[in-house]
Design an enzyme around this catalytic site. Structure first.
Site, short mmCIF file in Angstrom:
data_model
loop_
_atom_site.label_atom_id
_atom_site.label_comp_id
_atom_site.label_asym_id
_atom_site.label_seq_id
_atom_site.Cartn_x
_atom_site.Cartn_y
_atom_site.Cartn_z
N ASP A 1 8.72 7.87 2.13
CA ASP A 1 8.24 7.66 3.50
C ASP A 1 8.82 8.69 4.45
O ASP A 1 9.93 9.18 4.26
CB ASP A 1 8.61 6.23 3.95
CG ASP A 1 7.81 5.80 5.17
OD1 ASP A 1 6.71 6.35 5.41
OD2 ASP A 1 8.29 4.90 5.89
N ASN B 1 -2.77 1.72 2.86
CA ASN B 1 -2.93 3.02 3.52
C ASN B 1 -4.40 3.37 3.81
O ASN B 1 -4.69 4.30 4.57
CB ASN B 1 -2.27 4.16 2.71
CG ASN B 1 -0.76 4.13 2.78
OD1 ASN B 1 -0.06 4.48 1.83
ND2 ASN B 1 -0.19 3.72 3.91
#
Ligand code: IPE
Ligand code: IPE
Ligand code: MG
Length: 256
Positions: free
Chosen positions: A23, A71
């Site tokens: 991330d 996502n």
């Protein structure tokens, strides 16, 4: 190439399987006044570096979260940018990874991606099938809940076909039944779960498999994750006392 496993593989204190939530690509790009895609591109370079660094340190499996079931909720330009980046990454790095002895596995729901992408993944898996230095599981269109649901569905189908009772459903990975139906059944459970980017959450990664993983959270943004950060994470892991619900043996307790 079929490089043999490193001599220290399986050594105490070295995780066999490391899972990583990669991330922070967007923030890395923003801090450079660049579009988010620039961060994702740098993230691919970081991944190719990381897989070799982990392999050199004796890690046998590296699972990385590349695109989550959630996502898809991002702006469509970002989603399509990430899809095309996979094709670019395969074209740029597959030869190198194959030569480096990396076995690639793609984990996730393949139904929702384009034929082109599916073919690129099949090519990556086929070309690296015989490699043994490290297994890289790229989790793409993956979610821990998706995995549990699809495993339960397969298990139910088998139970009906075989006339099994519900009591015959076992949770143990390897011998039992539910774990065998999971997308990551080819790997042992992760020993070390790392998340870069500063957030302290799992975000639907490895829900089943991380039951006894050791967690390591770092503020380092994924494109900056290199040897120093890897060594820090592995050193932290080596200090952990993994008890798996048991207590330490008296001798170990006395020794401190
Ligand atoms: C992780 O980086 C990569 C993917 C989720 C594909 P992010 O894109 O989430 O980066 P941040 O968290 O916005 O910085
Ligand atoms: C997790 O990161 C997914 C991947 C790294 C692929 P996100 O950036 O999507 O997670 P949240 O939204 O901050 O929880
Ligand atoms: Mg993020």
């Amino acid at each position: 190439m079929n490089a043999s496993p490193p001599p220290h593989a399986g050594e105490p204190g070295v995780p066999r399987h490391v899972a990583v939530v990669m991330d922070g690509n967007g923030r890395w790009a923003r801090s450079r006044f660049m579009p988010r895609f620039f961060g994702h591109k740098a993230g691919v370079d970081a991944l190719v570096r990381a897989v070799n660094l982990f392999a050199d340190r004796g890690v046998e499996y590296l699972s990385v979260f590349a695109f989550s079931s959630e996502n898809w909720k991002r702006p469509s330009e970002e989603v399509s940018g990430l899809m095309s980046l996979v094709l670019v990454a395969v074209a740029k790095y597959l030869g190198k990874l194959a030569k480096d002895g990396v076995r690639i596995r793609i984990v996730g729901d393949r139904d929702a991606v384009s034929d082109k992408l599916r073919q690129a993944w099949e090519q990556a898996e086929a070309l690296t099938r015989e490699n043994t230095r490290i297994t890289l599981a790229v989790c793409f269109n993956y979610g821990g809940r998706w995995d549990m649901v699809q495993a339960a569905r397969r298990a139910a189908r088998q139970a009906v076909a075989e006339g099994w009772s519900t009591g015959q459903i076992d949770e143990r990975i390897g011998e039992g039944w539910l774990g065998d139906q999971m997308a990551l059944s080819f790997a042992p459970d992760p020993d070390l779960f790392i998340r870069t980017g500063g957030e302290m959450r799992i975000s639907n990664f490895m829900l089943w498999q991380s039951a006894y993983a050791e967690f390591h959270f770092t503020d380092c943004l994924w494109p900056d994750f290199g040897a120093e950060e890897i060594d820090r994470a592995l050193a932290a892991y080596a200090q952990r006392d993994r008890r798996f619900g048991m207590i330490r043996a008296p001798a170990a307790q006395a020794a401190g």
